[in-house]
Scaffold this motif. Structure first.
Motif, PDB file in Angstrom:
ATOM      1  N   UNK A 166      -5.203  30.355 -16.611  1.00 50.94           N
ATOM      2  CA  UNK A 166      -4.378  29.264 -16.084  1.00 50.94           C
ATOM      3  C   UNK A 166      -3.211  28.995 -17.015  1.00 50.94           C
ATOM      4  N   UNK A 167      -3.459  29.000 -18.295  1.00 51.91           N
ATOM      5  CA  UNK A 167      -2.394  28.780 -19.284  1.00 51.91           C
ATOM      6  C   UNK A 167      -1.339  29.880 -19.224  1.00 51.91           C
ATOM      7  N   UNK A 168      -1.786  31.131 -19.036  1.00 51.29           N
ATOM      8  CA  UNK A 168      -0.863  32.250 -18.926  1.00 51.29           C
ATOM      9  C   UNK A 168      -0.024  32.155 -17.655  1.00 51.29           C
ATOM     10  N   UNK A 169      -0.655  31.762 -16.545  1.00 49.11           N
ATOM     11  CA  UNK A 169       0.071  31.631 -15.276  1.00 49.11           C
ATOM     12  C   UNK A 169       1.123  30.516 -15.388  1.00 49.11           C
ATOM     13  N   UNK A 220       2.589  29.560 -18.130  1.00 52.35           N
ATOM     14  CA  UNK A 220       3.623  30.047 -19.043  1.00 52.35           C
ATOM     15  C   UNK A 220       4.570  31.012 -18.319  1.00 52.35           C
ATOM     16  N   UNK A 221       4.014  31.908 -17.510  1.00 48.63           N
ATOM     17  CA  UNK A 221       4.843  32.880 -16.798  1.00 48.63           C
ATOM     18  C   UNK A 221       5.631  32.235 -15.662  1.00 48.63           C
ATOM     19  N   UNK A 222       5.163  31.092 -15.166  1.00 54.09           N
ATOM     20  CA  UNK A 222       5.833  30.396 -14.084  1.00 54.09           C
ATOM     21  C   UNK A 222       7.067  29.634 -14.524  1.00 54.09           C
ATOM     22  N   UNK A 223       7.212  29.423 -15.802  1.00 54.40           N
ATOM     23  CA  UNK A 223       8.375  28.662 -16.304  1.00 54.40           C
ATOM     24  C   UNK A 223       9.606  29.493 -16.371  1.00 54.40           C
TER      25      UNK A 223
END
Length: 97
Positions: free
Chosen positions: A89-92, A94-97
């Motif tokens: 969830x944290x990676x998603x 981060x990549x969504x920003x």
């Protein structure tokens, strides 16, 4: 953050050890005589022909009932899965920003 990764890495062998000790040994109920294993059944019908036909949920519940170390296995397993989901969830995010 590194301490959480270290805890996650250490929890994997602890999970495996407690799993092998508690649930693997509990599954040996399949080799007991029918007079000894059938009273322990919870969800498995008592009309089964062999003790090896026990449902996996019964093995799990009997393991929790007979081996208190089984609770550690559940806790470590939930931590491993929860931490992994948290990282995804944290990676998603981060990549969504």
């Amino acid at each position: 953050m590194k301490k959480w990764w270290l805890l996650w890495i250490l929890s994997i062998p602890m999970f495996l050890l407690t799993y092998l000790y508690s649930f693997f040994l509990t599954s040996k109920i399949a080799y007991l005589p029918q007079a000894e294993c059938k009273p322990k059944f919870i969800f498995t019908p008592e009309t089964v022909q062999y003790c090896s036909d026990i449902y996996p949920i019964d093995v799990f519940l009997i393991g929790l009932k007979n081996n208190p170390i089984s609770y550690l296995c559940v806790i470590f397993g939930l931590y491993i899965i929860g931490f992994f989901i948290y990282q995804i969830v944290r990676l998603v995010k981060f990549l969504g920003k």
